[in-house]
Design a protein around this motif. Structure first.
Motif, PDB file in Angstrom:
ATOM      1  N   GLY A 264       0.789  -1.223   0.000  1.00  0.00           N
ATOM      2  CA  GLY A 264       0.000   0.000   0.000  1.00  0.00           C
ATOM      3  C   GLY A 264       0.820   1.271   0.000  1.00  0.00           C
ATOM      4  O   GLY A 264       0.258   2.362  -0.173  1.00  0.00           O
ATOM      5  N   LYS A 265       2.132   1.169   0.185  1.00  0.00           N
ATOM      6  CA  LYS A 265       2.987   2.352   0.165  1.00  0.00           C
ATOM      7  C   LYS A 265       3.492   2.608  -1.257  1.00  0.00           C
ATOM      8  O   LYS A 265       3.735   1.676  -2.026  1.00  0.00           O
ATOM      9  N   GLY A 266       3.653   3.873  -1.602  1.00  0.00           N
ATOM     10  CA  GLY A 266       4.167   4.218  -2.920  1.00  0.00           C
ATOM     11  C   GLY A 266       5.641   3.862  -3.048  1.00  0.00           C
ATOM     12  O   GLY A 266       6.413   4.054  -2.104  1.00  0.00           O
ATOM     13  N   ILE A 267       6.027   3.336  -4.197  1.00  0.00           N
ATOM     14  CA  ILE A 267       7.426   3.019  -4.478  1.00  0.00           C
ATOM     15  C   ILE A 267       7.771   3.635  -5.830  1.00  0.00           C
ATOM     16  O   ILE A 267       7.351   3.141  -6.877  1.00  0.00           O
ATOM     17  N   PHE A 268       8.509   4.740  -5.824  1.00  0.00           N
ATOM     18  CA  PHE A 268       8.941   5.408  -7.046  1.00  0.00           C
ATOM     19  C   PHE A 268      10.399   5.038  -7.294  1.00  0.00           C
ATOM     20  O   PHE A 268      11.279   5.371  -6.491  1.00  0.00           O
ATOM     21  N   THR A 269      10.657   4.363  -8.396  1.00  0.00           N
ATOM     22  CA  THR A 269      12.009   3.913  -8.706  1.00  0.00           C
ATOM     23  C   THR A 269      12.529   4.660  -9.925  1.00  0.00           C
ATOM     24  O   THR A 269      11.843   4.739 -10.954  1.00  0.00           O
ATOM     25  N   PHE A 270      13.736   5.192  -9.810  1.00  0.00           N
ATOM     26  CA  PHE A 270      14.387   5.898 -10.910  1.00  0.00           C
ATOM     27  C   PHE A 270      15.650   5.132 -11.294  1.00  0.00           C
ATOM     28  O   PHE A 270      16.554   4.959 -10.468  1.00  0.00           O
ATOM     29  N   GLY A 271      15.699   4.665 -12.533  1.00  0.00           N
ATOM     30  CA  GLY A 271      16.870   3.939 -13.020  1.00  0.00           C
ATOM     31  C   GLY A 271      17.875   4.900 -13.606  1.00  0.00           C
ATOM     32  O   GLY A 271      17.665   5.480 -14.667  1.00  0.00           O
ATOM     33  N   THR A 272      18.993   5.103 -12.914  1.00  0.00           N
ATOM     34  CA  THR A 272      19.978   6.101 -13.322  1.00  0.00           C
ATOM     35  C   THR A 272      21.096   5.465 -14.134  1.00  0.00           C
ATOM     36  O   THR A 272      21.490   4.320 -13.903  1.00  0.00           O
ATOM     37  N   SER A 273      21.617   6.244 -15.076  1.00  0.00           N
ATOM     38  CA  SER A 273      22.711   5.755 -15.916  1.00  0.00           C
ATOM     39  C   SER A 273      23.500   6.940 -16.450  1.00  0.00           C
ATOM     40  O   SER A 273      22.905   7.916 -16.919  1.00  0.00           O
ATOM     41  N   PRO A 274      24.844   6.900 -16.403  1.00  0.00           N
ATOM     42  CA  PRO A 274      25.648   8.015 -16.918  1.00  0.00           C
ATOM     43  C   PRO A 274      25.669   8.032 -18.441  1.00  0.00           C
ATOM     44  O   PRO A 274      25.251   7.073 -19.097  1.00  0.00           O
ATOM     45  N   VAL A 275      26.165   9.106 -18.997  1.00  0.00           N
ATOM     46  CA  VAL A 275      26.263   9.234 -20.448  1.00  0.00           C
ATOM     47  C   VAL A 275      27.462   8.455 -20.977  1.00  0.00           C
ATOM     48  O   VAL A 275      27.384   7.772 -22.000  1.00  0.00           O
ATOM     49  N   VAL A 276      28.581   8.548 -20.285  1.00  0.00           N
ATOM     50  CA  VAL A 276      29.825   7.897 -20.715  1.00  0.00           C
ATOM     51  C   VAL A 276      30.233   6.880 -19.665  1.00  0.00           C
ATOM     52  O   VAL A 276      30.205   7.161 -18.465  1.00  0.00           O
ATOM     53  N   HIS A 277      30.605   5.695 -20.139  1.00  0.00           N
ATOM     54  CA  HIS A 277      31.065   4.625 -19.245  1.00  0.00           C
ATOM     55  C   HIS A 277      32.581   4.460 -19.366  1.00  0.00           C
ATOM     56  O   HIS A 277      33.145   4.643 -20.454  1.00  0.00           O
ATOM     57  N   ALA A 278      33.201   4.111 -18.259  1.00  0.00           N
ATOM     58  CA  ALA A 278      34.659   3.969 -18.252  1.00  0.00           C
ATOM     59  C   ALA A 278      35.119   2.850 -19.180  1.00  0.00           C
ATOM     60  O   ALA A 278      36.142   2.969 -19.856  1.00  0.00           O
ATOM     61  N   GLU A 279      34.352   1.759 -19.227  1.00  0.00           N
ATOM     62  CA  GLU A 279      34.714   0.622 -20.074  1.00  0.00           C
ATOM     63  C   GLU A 279      33.800   0.583 -21.291  1.00  0.00           C
ATOM     64  O   GLU A 279      32.581   0.580 -21.167  1.00  0.00           O
ATOM     65  N   LYS A 280      34.402   0.534 -22.483  1.00  0.00           N
ATOM     66  CA  LYS A 280      33.633   0.630 -23.715  1.00  0.00           C
ATOM     67  C   LYS A 280      33.798  -0.602 -24.608  1.00  0.00           C
ATOM     68  O   LYS A 280      33.540  -0.533 -25.795  1.00  0.00           O
ATOM     69  N   SER A 281      34.200  -1.720 -24.053  1.00  0.00           N
ATOM     70  CA  SER A 281      34.379  -2.922 -24.855  1.00  0.00           C
ATOM     71  C   SER A 281      33.022  -3.487 -25.269  1.00  0.00           C
ATOM     72  O   SER A 281      32.008  -3.256 -24.598  1.00  0.00           O
ATOM     73  N   PRO A 282      32.953  -4.238 -26.377  1.00  0.00           N
ATOM     74  CA  PRO A 282      31.683  -4.847 -26.808  1.00  0.00           C
ATOM     75  C   PRO A 282      31.054  -5.732 -25.740  1.00  0.00           C
ATOM     76  O   PRO A 282      29.830  -5.785 -25.614  1.00  0.00           O
ATOM     77  N   VAL A 283      31.893  -6.422 -24.981  1.00  0.00           N
ATOM     78  CA  VAL A 283      31.373  -7.295 -23.927  1.00  0.00           C
ATOM     79  C   VAL A 283      30.635  -6.475 -22.865  1.00  0.00           C
ATOM     80  O   VAL A 283      29.520  -6.816 -22.448  1.00  0.00           O
ATOM     81  N   LYS A 284      31.247  -5.389 -22.424  1.00  0.00           N
ATOM     82  CA  LYS A 284      30.624  -4.555 -21.390  1.00  0.00           C
ATOM     83  C   LYS A 284      29.352  -3.891 -21.916  1.00  0.00           C
ATOM     84  O   LYS A 284      28.397  -3.696 -21.174  1.00  0.00           O
ATOM     85  N   GLU A 285      29.347  -3.540 -23.221  1.00  0.00           N
ATOM     86  CA  GLU A 285      28.148  -2.932 -23.799  1.00  0.00           C
ATOM     87  C   GLU A 285      26.972  -3.907 -23.782  1.00  0.00           C
ATOM     88  O   GLU A 285      25.835  -3.523 -23.501  1.00  0.00           O
ATOM     89  N   VAL A 286      27.248  -5.179 -24.080  1.00  0.00           N
ATOM     90  CA  VAL A 286      26.182  -6.185 -24.030  1.00  0.00           C
ATOM     91  C   VAL A 286      25.724  -6.401 -22.592  1.00  0.00           C
ATOM     92  O   VAL A 286      24.516  -6.531 -22.329  1.00  0.00           O
ATOM     93  N   TYR A 287      26.651  -6.425 -21.650  1.00  0.00           N
ATOM     94  CA  TYR A 287      26.280  -6.562 -20.237  1.00  0.00           C
ATOM     95  C   TYR A 287      25.332  -5.434 -19.829  1.00  0.00           C
ATOM     96  O   TYR A 287      24.308  -5.669 -19.167  1.00  0.00           O
ATOM     97  N   ARG A 288      25.678  -4.202 -20.212  1.00  0.00           N
ATOM     98  CA  ARG A 288      24.830  -3.069 -19.835  1.00  0.00           C
ATOM     99  C   ARG A 288      23.455  -3.163 -20.495  1.00  0.00           C
ATOM    100  O   ARG A 288      22.441  -2.811 -19.882  1.00  0.00           O
ATOM    101  N   LEU A 289      23.431  -3.623 -21.747  1.00  0.00           N
ATOM    102  CA  LEU A 289      22.154  -3.801 -22.438  1.00  0.00           C
ATOM    103  C   LEU A 289      21.268  -4.800 -21.711  1.00  0.00           C
ATOM    104  O   LEU A 289      20.077  -4.548 -21.468  1.00  0.00           O
ATOM    105  N   LEU A 290      21.833  -5.947 -21.339  1.00  0.00           N
ATOM    106  CA  LEU A 290      21.068  -6.974 -20.631  1.00  0.00           C
ATOM    107  C   LEU A 290      20.622  -6.488 -19.254  1.00  0.00           C
ATOM    108  O   LEU A 290      19.505  -6.786 -18.807  1.00  0.00           O
TER     109      LEU A 290
END
Length: 583
Positions: A264-290
């Protein structure tokens, strides 16, 4: 009988979520004054909704955020596990003095090199030490108010404020935290490292299984019960959660716990994400997508509302450019900047259930936006809201023309869409006299008695079939140190547009802000694009992602739920073809 404050407990999960949250709490702290009359001086926003009054063991009165935050080892730097270097220092000293040392052997002391603090933290420490030497009761407001460096009351109207250029000095969020935290606030995850090539929390299932560890689960529940049990009229929870890494799983588990334990209590969830990630490998990009796929579905399932909050234009691996704000010269690649933009919006979006004169609760606001299974919403903002120093709100709305006056803050591109419901907040507009507002189109000109009526009619002209709830708050968003000074020179100290920029440019102290929280058909295309991209992945190539506990059947079920969720946002203006094409 005193009126209940309708308290809210906030949880911040992940490093970027804490970057956003730090700017957010700094802004609220800046709006408070350094005396006991603070709450009386702000007749609009009730700060007791998110702050708590307490007393330390040494008898000091405290006023700290009602907050639980989680981050990884190596993310605190100069901040202690207790959340403060001085507010609760006397408590620690008394505790240490009361301990009896019975060890008779050799004692070896190992001490780390002190963390090098930036100019802002150095000044903050000097102010706090001065208060302690003078035996002053230090509240979270006293030192922060001093850092504004305004001239004493009665002096010249122009102000002199110290400007901190921290762009090259910020490594973690605690480098620009200006207020004290309660000892129950900070929960450090020692199992994973904030920076490094190993021991990274990078998969959804790693995060969801983290709270299967009794140590972390008991710590979290202990803190939850501490803050919740002292509330008289708890209305709900705000959860800021990184949903590009393993904290998406932590957030999903936390939202599930809150949903089960506090029905019965409100739950407001905000999914935060930066613009630039420190690691830019294809593997990490797929991890972030999933992680975003699993996080979007799980967080929306257990929340009253889920809102992606980021300056990237899309949820896929190849997002669009960050939004352009004409009077804000921010660097989207800096977390210190991008999190400040999102915190400005978040402070505005949360105003409806934090007002003194409003009975609206988080649950009621959610009910107005999440009907028909539409639990995912988008955030939009205009910062600063473009209005002339001597202009009226009617003139500012006329200048906007026939288009929405805001930019996307939720990983979506601004496009033609149907808005089903929205909550709009405008703040920082002076109480000026109103002139007639002439609509373009079939609506006749009319006179409006209040700014609320004017804003409502403007929204009706843009969204004639949309349920809109609007609020106008006259107090502006406070821009005080260490908020970045990334504004264009064509706005003045109060954030209003000026015709000729001064030399040197004014130091901005406050700005007007317009934000909207929308349930919109634009999400159909965004969620379908996310579903289509992840469906094309050959998961056999990414077996390492599934080694931490995620089952193939659960993954496939999540994809189906994402597809169903996207179909909830079918509009009536040419967007239904998206679902048919993906079949």
């Amino acid at each position: 009988m005193a009126r209940a404050h309708r308290e809210v407990l906030t949880l911040q999960l992940g490093h970027y979520a804490n970057c956003v949250g730090t700017h957010w709490w700094n802004a609220q702290d800046a709006a408070l004054c350094g005396d006991s009359q603070a709450k009386q001086r702000d007749p609009e926003i009730c700060h007791d909704v998110m702050f708590r009054v307490g007393v330390s063991a040494s008898g000091k009165e405290t006023y700290t955020p009602r907050l639980i935050l989680m981050d990884l080892k190596g993310s605190l730097n100069s901040l202690s596990q207790e959340g403060s270097m001085s507010l609760f220092a006397d408590d620690k000293a008394e505790e240490k003095a009361s301990q009896v040392d019975t060890w008779q052997g050799i004692v070896t002391t190992h001490q780390e090199e002190p963390y090098e603090t930036n100019p802002f933290l150095q000044d903050l420490t000097k102010l706090e030490q001065g208060d302690r030497l003078n035996n002053t009761i230090l509240t979270p407001r006293s030192s922060a108010e001093a850092l504004s460096l305004s001239r004493p009351h009665g002096e010249a109207s122009n102000t002199s404020r110290k400007v901190y250029r921290l762009e090259g000095h910020v490594r973690v969020w605690s480098d620009y935290l200006r207020l004290h935290l309660h000892p129950k606030t900070v929960l450090t995850v020692h199992q994973y490292q904030h920076e490094g090539s190993s021991d990274r929390l990078e998969a959804f299932s790693q995060g969801s299984s983290l709270l299967d560890d009794p140590t972390y689960l008991e710590e979290l529940e202990d803190r939850l019960h501490f803050f919740v049990e002292e509330c008289d009229n708890l209305q709900g929870f705000q959860v800021l959660c990184d949903f590009h890494n393993g904290f998406s799983g932590v957030g999903a588990k936390v939202a599930e716990i809150l949903h089960d334990e506090y029905p019965g209590k409100g739950i407001f969830t905000f999914g935060t994400s930066p613009v630039v990630h420190a690691e830019k490998s294809p593997v990490k990009e797929v991890y972030r997508l999933l992680n975003r796929v699993l996080g979007t579905v799980a967080l929306s399932n257990h929340s009253s509302l889920f809102c992606p909050l980021s300056l990237v234009g899309g949820l896929g691996r190849r997002p669009g450019p960050p939004p352009f704000f004409p009077h804000m010269l921010y660097d989207a690649s800096l977390n210190y900047h991008s999190s400040a933009v999102l915190a400005t919006a978040l402070e505005n979006l949360s105003i409806p259930y934090r007002l003194h004169q409003s009975l609206l609760t988080m649950g009621q606001l959610a009910d107005g936006l999440n009907f028909s299974g539409r639990k995912v919403v988008t955030a939009w903002g205009s910062m600063p809201f473009p209005i002339q120093q001597s202009g009226s709100l009617a003139e500012a709305l006329h200048n906007i023309q026939e288009k929405a006056p805001w930019q996307p803050l939720s990983c979506v591109q601004q496009a033609e869409s149907q808005c089903f419901a929205q909550s709009v907040v405008l703040r920082g507009i002076r109480r000026e006299s109103l002139s007639s507002f002439h609509h373009r189109g079939p609506y006749p000109p009319s006179m409006y008695q209040t700014q609320e009526e004017l804003l409502e009619e403007f929204l009706h002209s843009l969204y004639p079939e949309t349920l809109s709830a609007s609020h106008v708050v006259h107090s502006p968003f406070q821009v005080r140190p260490p908020f970045p000074q990334f504004f264009s020179p064509d706005i003045n100290q109060s954030g209003f547009l000026i015709e000729q920029a001064p030399n040197p440019p004014a130091t901005v102290a406050s700005i007007p802000v317009l934000t909207a929280l929308q349930s919109s058909s634009v999400l159909q295309g965004t969620l379908h694009a996310l579903h289509d991209e992840v469906s094309k992945l050959d998961v056999r190539r990414w077996a390492s992602y599934f080694t931490s506990g995620l089952e193939q059947e659960d993954y496939l079920e999540t994809l189906q739920e994402l597809r169903t969720l996207a179909q909830c946002y079918k509009g009536s203006i040419g967007l239904t073809e998206v679902a048919e094409d993906s079949d």
